[in-house]
Motif scaffolding. Structure first.
Motif, short mmCIF file in Angstrom:
data_model
loop_
_atom_site.label_atom_id
_atom_site.label_comp_id
_atom_site.label_asym_id
_atom_site.label_seq_id
_atom_site.Cartn_x
_atom_site.Cartn_y
_atom_site.Cartn_z
N UNK A 204 -2.84 15.11 2.63
CA UNK A 204 -2.45 15.90 1.07
C UNK A 204 -2.35 15.02 0.03
N UNK A 205 -1.82 13.61 0.44
CA UNK A 205 -1.65 12.73 -0.73
C UNK A 205 -1.97 11.32 -0.33
N UNK A 206 -2.61 10.61 -1.20
CA UNK A 206 -2.82 9.20 -0.64
C UNK A 206 -1.80 8.52 -0.84
N UNK A 207 -1.88 7.21 -0.26
CA UNK A 207 -0.66 6.35 -0.15
C UNK A 207 -0.33 5.84 -1.58
N UNK A 233 12.41 -8.23 -1.17
CA UNK A 233 12.25 -8.31 -2.63
C UNK A 233 11.97 -6.91 -3.04
N UNK A 234 12.93 -6.69 -4.26
CA UNK A 234 12.55 -5.14 -5.03
C UNK A 234 11.16 -4.90 -5.31
N UNK A 235 10.41 -5.91 -5.75
CA UNK A 235 8.97 -5.50 -6.15
C UNK A 235 7.97 -4.98 -4.81
N UNK A 236 8.70 -5.13 -3.62
CA UNK A 236 8.03 -4.88 -2.37
C UNK A 236 8.55 -3.79 -1.79
N UNK A 237 9.47 -2.96 -2.52
CA UNK A 237 10.48 -2.01 -1.79
C UNK A 237 9.49 -0.87 -1.50
N UNK A 241 8.39 0.86 2.23
CA UNK A 241 8.54 2.31 2.45
C UNK A 241 7.12 2.77 3.07
N UNK A 242 6.24 2.66 2.45
CA UNK A 242 4.59 3.11 2.79
C UNK A 242 4.55 2.48 4.28
N UNK A 359 -2.54 -3.03 -0.59
CA UNK A 359 -1.24 -3.15 -0.79
C UNK A 359 -0.40 -1.91 -0.73
N UNK A 360 -1.34 -0.79 -1.42
CA UNK A 360 -0.79 0.70 -1.53
C UNK A 360 -1.69 1.45 -0.97
N UNK A 361 -2.80 0.90 -0.21
CA UNK A 361 -3.93 1.71 0.33
C UNK A 361 -3.86 1.76 1.88
N UNK A 362 -4.21 2.99 2.28
CA UNK A 362 -4.39 3.15 3.72
C UNK A 362 -5.64 2.60 4.11
#
Length: 605
Positions: A204-207, A233-237, A241-242, A359-362
């Protein structure tokens, strides 16, 4: 030009001829490379090897050939045949000893030039045609063959892989169950794991969209922060999760190492054959599964059936030992891979399919054993498994071949049923286990032969012969009372000795009359030398003395050395008076050596 990597990705290696002074030559070779790739299915590795060969040769031409700008495959000047020979000669120096790469590079360039020479409208210089039709001048190279895993190491590998299989199954089952309880995060919140899993599971939603809506590092609620590995590190939080969410629904590359180990151990097949399987290669039956294996390097296709138990689970969630059931393993892999294949529209479904966030893509790709931070060595470290020797999955295949060799008692035709006998001898027969077993077999056979044939006769003096009638003598000599009576009566006299059982010779089959008596009696454990045999012993010794003068020392020692030693020791056991009496008996009675006709022929030859 497009090539396919091991994990199913498409790569397009390129080459710019203008990067070289010999741009015209580079363009000619590149044209052949592109056409070669279009006419055949080249892997990304093969395509890259062609490009590397062109690049290295053109760099050599730029550096060593005068007027490189005029270089062309169709012109006699400058002489590219000489340049090719010189480049080939220098190639091995850039690689380690035994490397196969130099020969492979030279071979690729030869293929391109040969291909151009076969085209009617593309001129190739005569010197280059001769070079292409000759020998490459480089050997293929030789690498150090890998040894198989020890039985203990293989047992630990399979045990860890089986435990991981159970954990993966439980993890993904929980993930889909939790996703079923979730709802659209746009309406019900982006801070609940169930909603995020629902979004990914239902596509329903992409990563990327989920990452945009996730709370920042400081606003992230505890349920989401708990799934982030410590020290992140915070920038990789958000990325962590994903990654956690995707791994709750789909297998990742490290997971598939476990299934590769289990399927290799269950089938005895190579990593290449196992990881390339698709749903079209598998046919399930009521109590079996039939699999079509393809070995790309050998260009072979093999169909093999594997039986399965009626009750695959047996009602046990955690059986005591791993169950290497090929049907159950392939079914489990299909169940894991099917959702990914449908999402990526891949047909037929590959068994070894995995998901990753980068990095944020499935991204959905095939399994790769060389992925950074997800190699076989990483799997071993993650599961706390240590093995002796190199960390290489090919050793597991060799362990299976060794077990097969033991099961078939060394019949190479049966062991090498999925490749050639030459391949088995070159790549598998050198293994430590087989060498040790072969050594034990040879040593056992030699020891048995030596014990049976070279222990020599039992020499009895007159006092010992007279004591045969005493109680206990038969047991001490391993004889029955009947055999002792026959020895004393001369019924078992073979000439140079007496034999306790001529039909149980170590030199022939049981039940067969000894085929070598009396020439080998002095090497036989069945022989008993009595005082009455001394005249024949002396005659036999004289015969060997004469024979020694006619044969070379090497041949005489090989054929009669042990007999000579044993007969001399038998004669030394007699007193001088006994020997003198025996010599007198020979002269007075005109005794001669009692040998069969076949033995005379041997002695005269």
């Amino acid at each position: 030009m497009t090539g396919q990597t091991a994990d199913g990705r498409q790569q397009s290696p390129s080459l710019d001829p203008s990067d070289f002074a010999c741009a015209h030559l580079a363009g000619e070779l590149a044209d052949e490379w592109v056409e070669k790739a279009a006419s055949a299915t080249l892997s990304a590795t093969a395509a890259a090897l062609y490009r590397q060969a062109i690049t290295l040769f053109c760099q050599h031409v730029d550096a060593h050939v005068p007027h490189a700008v005029k270089a062309s495959l169709g012109e006699p000047e400058p002489d590219l045949a000489h340049a090719l020979t010189d480049w080939t000669r220098l190639l091995p120096a850039a690689y380690g000893a035994g490397s196969r790469v130099p020969a492979a590079l030279a071979g690729k360039l030869r293929i391109l030039i040969t291909r151009r020479a076969e085209h009617p409208d593309r001129p190739v210089a005569a010197s280059l045609r001769r070079w292409a039709s000759g020998h490459a001048g480089l050997r293929g190279g030789q690498t150090q063959e890998l040894d198989e895993f020890t039985r203990a190491d293989k047992k630990e590998l399979v045990k860890a892989a089986w435990s991981d299989h159970l954990a993966i199954t439980a993890r993904i089952r929980r993930g889909w169950k939790l996703a079923a309880t979730g709802k659209d995060p746009a309406k019900n919140g982006w801070d609940r794991l169930a909603n995020l899993l629902w979004a990914i599971a239902n596509d329903a939603w992409t990563c990327e969209e989920i990452a945009e809506h996730l709370p920042g590092w400081h606003e992230m609620p505890p349920p989401l922060r708990e799934v982030i590995p410590p020290g992140t590190l915070p920038q990789f939080g958000k990325r962590m999760v994903l990654r956690h969410l995707v791994r709750q629904l789909f297998p990742h590359n490290l997971d598939l190492h476990s299934y590769r180990i289990l399927l290799m151990a269950a089938t005895g097949r190579s990593s290449e054959e196992v990881s390339a399987l698709t749903e079209d290669d598998i046919e399930f039956g009521p109590r079996s599964v039939v699999i079509d294996f393809t070995k790309g390097r050998a260009h072979t296709h093999t169909r093999q059936a594997f039986s399965t138990s009626v009750e695959q689970t047996g009602g046990l969630l955690h059986p005591r030992r791993p169950k290497l059931d090929t049907a159950a393993l392939t079914q489990a892999l299909l169940e894991l891979a099917t959702p990914l294949a449908r999402r990526a529209r891949i047909e037929p479904v590959p068994l070894f399919l995995r998901a990753a966030v980068n990095p944020y893509t499935l991204r959905i790709r095939r399994f790769s054993g060389d992925t950074v931070a997800s190699q076989f060595s990483d799997w071993l470290e993650f599961h706390g498994v240590s093995v002796e020797g190199p960390v290489d999955i090919r050793r597991l295949r060799k362990s299976g071949k060794v077990e097969k060799a033991l099961a078939f008692r060394g019949r190479v035709s049966d062991i090498a049923d999925d490749h050639s006998q030459q391949t088995f001898r070159g790549h598998y027969a050198h293994g430590t286990t087989l060498r040790v077993i072969a050594g034990n077999v040879i040593a056992t056979a030699q020891r048995r032969w030596l014990d049976n044939a070279l222990n020599g006769p039992v020499v009895l003096s007159e006092e010992a012969e007279q004591s045969l009638a005493e109680p206990g003598a038969a047991d001490a000599l391993g004889l029955s009372q009947e055999e002792i009576d026959q020895l004393r009566d001369g019924q078992l006299d073979m000439g140079v000795s007496s034999c306790k059982d001529p039909f149980d010779s170590p030199f022939g089959r049981t039940g067969q009359l000894c085929p070598v008596a009396p020439t080998r009696c002095l090497e036989c454990r069945n022989a008993f030398v009595l005082p009455s045999n001394l005249p024949q012993l002396l005659l036999f010794a004289d015969h060997l003395d004469a024979l020694q003068l006619r044969l070379s020392p090497r041949v005489f020692h090989a054929l009669w050395g042990q007999s000579r030693i044993n007969i001399n020791e038998s004669i030394k056991a007699r007193t001088d008076a006994e020997i003198t009496t025996a010599r007198r008996q020979i002269a007075e009675d005109g005794l001669s050596l009692q040998l069969p006709l076949a033995a005379h022929v041997e002695f005269e030859s």
